[in-house]
Design a protein around this motif. Sequence first.
Motif, PDB file in Angstrom:
ATOM      1  N   SER A 321       0.594   5.541   2.060  1.00 21.63           N
ATOM      2  CA  SER A 321      -0.637   5.724   2.841  1.00 21.63           C
ATOM      3  C   SER A 321      -1.865   5.248   2.068  1.00 21.63           C
ATOM      4  O   SER A 321      -2.808   4.699   2.663  1.00 21.63           O
ATOM      5  CB  SER A 321      -0.798   7.190   3.259  1.00 21.63           C
ATOM      6  N   ALA A 322      -1.878   5.422   0.759  1.00 26.62           N
ATOM      7  CA  ALA A 322      -3.001   4.927  -0.049  1.00 26.62           C
ATOM      8  C   ALA A 322      -3.053   3.404  -0.010  1.00 26.62           C
ATOM      9  O   ALA A 322      -4.141   2.803   0.134  1.00 26.62           O
ATOM     10  CB  ALA A 322      -2.872   5.416  -1.489  1.00 26.62           C
ATOM     11  N   GLY A 323      -1.892   2.771  -0.124  1.00 29.56           N
ATOM     12  CA  GLY A 323      -1.840   1.311  -0.037  1.00 29.56           C
ATOM     13  C   GLY A 323      -2.290   0.808   1.322  1.00 29.56           C
ATOM     14  O   GLY A 323      -3.012  -0.194   1.432  1.00 29.56           O
ATOM     15  N   LEU A 324      -1.878   1.509   2.375  1.00 32.29           N
ATOM     16  CA  LEU A 324      -2.259   1.115   3.733  1.00 32.29           C
ATOM     17  C   LEU A 324      -3.762   1.286   3.959  1.00 32.29           C
ATOM     18  O   LEU A 324      -4.404   0.444   4.602  1.00 32.29           O
ATOM     19  CB  LEU A 324      -1.474   1.951   4.745  1.00 32.29           C
ATOM     20  N   MET A 325      -4.324   2.351   3.419  1.00 34.00           N
ATOM     21  CA  MET A 325      -5.765   2.579   3.534  1.00 34.00           C
ATOM     22  C   MET A 325      -6.539   1.413   2.925  1.00 34.00           C
ATOM     23  O   MET A 325      -7.482   0.876   3.551  1.00 34.00           O
ATOM     24  CB  MET A 325      -6.137   3.879   2.813  1.00 34.00           C
ATOM     25  N   ILE A 326      -6.145   1.006   1.748  1.00 34.57           N
ATOM     26  CA  ILE A 326      -6.824  -0.108   1.064  1.00 34.57           C
ATOM     27  C   ILE A 326      -6.673  -1.402   1.866  1.00 34.57           C
ATOM     28  O   ILE A 326      -7.621  -2.183   2.015  1.00 34.57           O
ATOM     29  CB  ILE A 326      -6.261  -0.278  -0.358  1.00 34.57           C
TER      30      ILE A 326
END
Length: 575
Positions: A321-326
């Motif tokens: 989810s952190a990667g997707l947010m970025i």
Amino acid sequence: MSGSISNIIKKSYFRVLPVQIISVLVAAINTMIDSVITGRYIGTEGLAAIGLFVPVSTVLGIAYVITTGVQIVCGKAIGCGDKKRVASLFSTAVVTLGAFAFAVSVSSNIFSKPLAAFLGAKGETVSLTASYIAGYSYGIIGQVLSGILLFFLPLNNDKTRSYIGIGIMVASNIALDILLVPVLGMGLWGMGFASSVSYLLSSAFMLFGFFDKKRTMYLDLKSLHLSVLPEAFMTGMPNLMFTVGCTAKSYIMNRCMMNAIGTDAVAVINVQNSVCSFAGAVPMGCAAAFMTLAAISYGEEDRKGYLDTFRYAMKVGVFISAGLMILIMACSNLIPALFFTQGDPAWAIARRMLLIFPSFLVCNTVLNLLLKCYQIQDEKSFVNIASVAENLIIGLYSALGVSVIGADAVWLAFPLAELTLLLVIAFIGIRKKSWLWLNSDFGASEDQKMEFSVKNMNEVIHISEKIIFFCGEKGMSSHDSKIAGLCIEEMAGNIVTHGFTDKKPHCIDIRTVIKNGDLTIRIRDDCVAFDPVERMNQFSPDDPCKNIGIRMIGMLTKDISYYNTVGINTLLMKI
């Protein structure tokens, strides 16, 4: 076995995760396709009409009340080895939800214009919204069924059918959208009808994967019992609360944006809904995959397996989810171009939205996992309140802020709502002295169990000897202790002999529990599916020694059951 997370848990989780994410995306994929083509060929008014339809689409989420409840109750039943209850729950859910979807389909078609006006459509948007609803209504039963079936196909180890079903849905929707809208000029009715056909084709294909009675989940119309639904409904009640909150949130956001800013802002909300549906599939999929596996561990009263699954799901979910947010924030200039031209006022609003609202993803992953954890443990009151509150808080923050800071208030409401609920959970967790709220007597204590991972026959024999000593140490008779050792040596040894022949890396997890005078042995492996219980009934006069070792174990144990889910064999034996 060391304190590290079992390789079988890791493999199981990654086998379930992609399909669960895609399951959440079923409706979002079609909506995104419709939105892109509508923005290009019909315009902003058409895009706003699809956005106004969102609360109706959200109401269909009521189906997932039973779907989620059945997932949890089935998982517990699988963990207890109750196959008949699993078949009854699944079959009754499919038939009941099919009937519900049919009723919604007919109602939406008949009352499409009044419904469009109720949703806030004005002027020309009323007829556009009504046209989309009328075309979409024919496939509502397909949408509901495809969502259910995609959730359960992983339990049947049928990932291929899942992916083909999704492929049929996406390909047919794109082809029909292009044929019915730009080519034949059928407008938003054609757009909705294309989605309908794609759902019906996809669900029909996937349904054929549930007629084999050898599968964990299968359709058996003779086992229908409405009496099994109340427990599933109550267990899945948080989904109803989430749906109620989500419907209210969509309604409030649409009204606020329409009144404060206008059609452009409502069109961007449709884009935000599409992006949010895709992005939100990650936290929801991670939570659903955790729920699928953790419910089985909970049914087995496997505390370590339950906690290990949670830790691994949290680690994977936060990372993705952190990667997707970025990624979404980095594409804030590109994504709006799919829907609007750069000079369109809606383009600027969409760009701001993509820089702000994705910040909710990591917190949402944590929140979803915690709520599923509490849901499995029957913490109904809190999960119900939290599920509806999450969306109502977003709606409240949006309504309070839109007149002050404009559209940005709506996008900021998402991360602020997640943080608000996590702070409440943190406060309760401090009082309970546990984030996960597990009862202290859940599962076996360290002195009541032995757990090992083995990879070859020498380790199997060594573990067998340890189990014999452990059973004797805990007061079991010499006879029962030797039977326990024999069960492990025969069954785990059989897996090594026949399951490790493909030269791939495999692992066997062995768990022995002595609690309240009962001895339970669980053997779990990631080899090819093999049902020893079925082999126990295979006796041939021409070969009396056939399966003699397995048949002997069947006679020596009080109860023995087998199931294969997400590619993992599990054998439960009670002595």
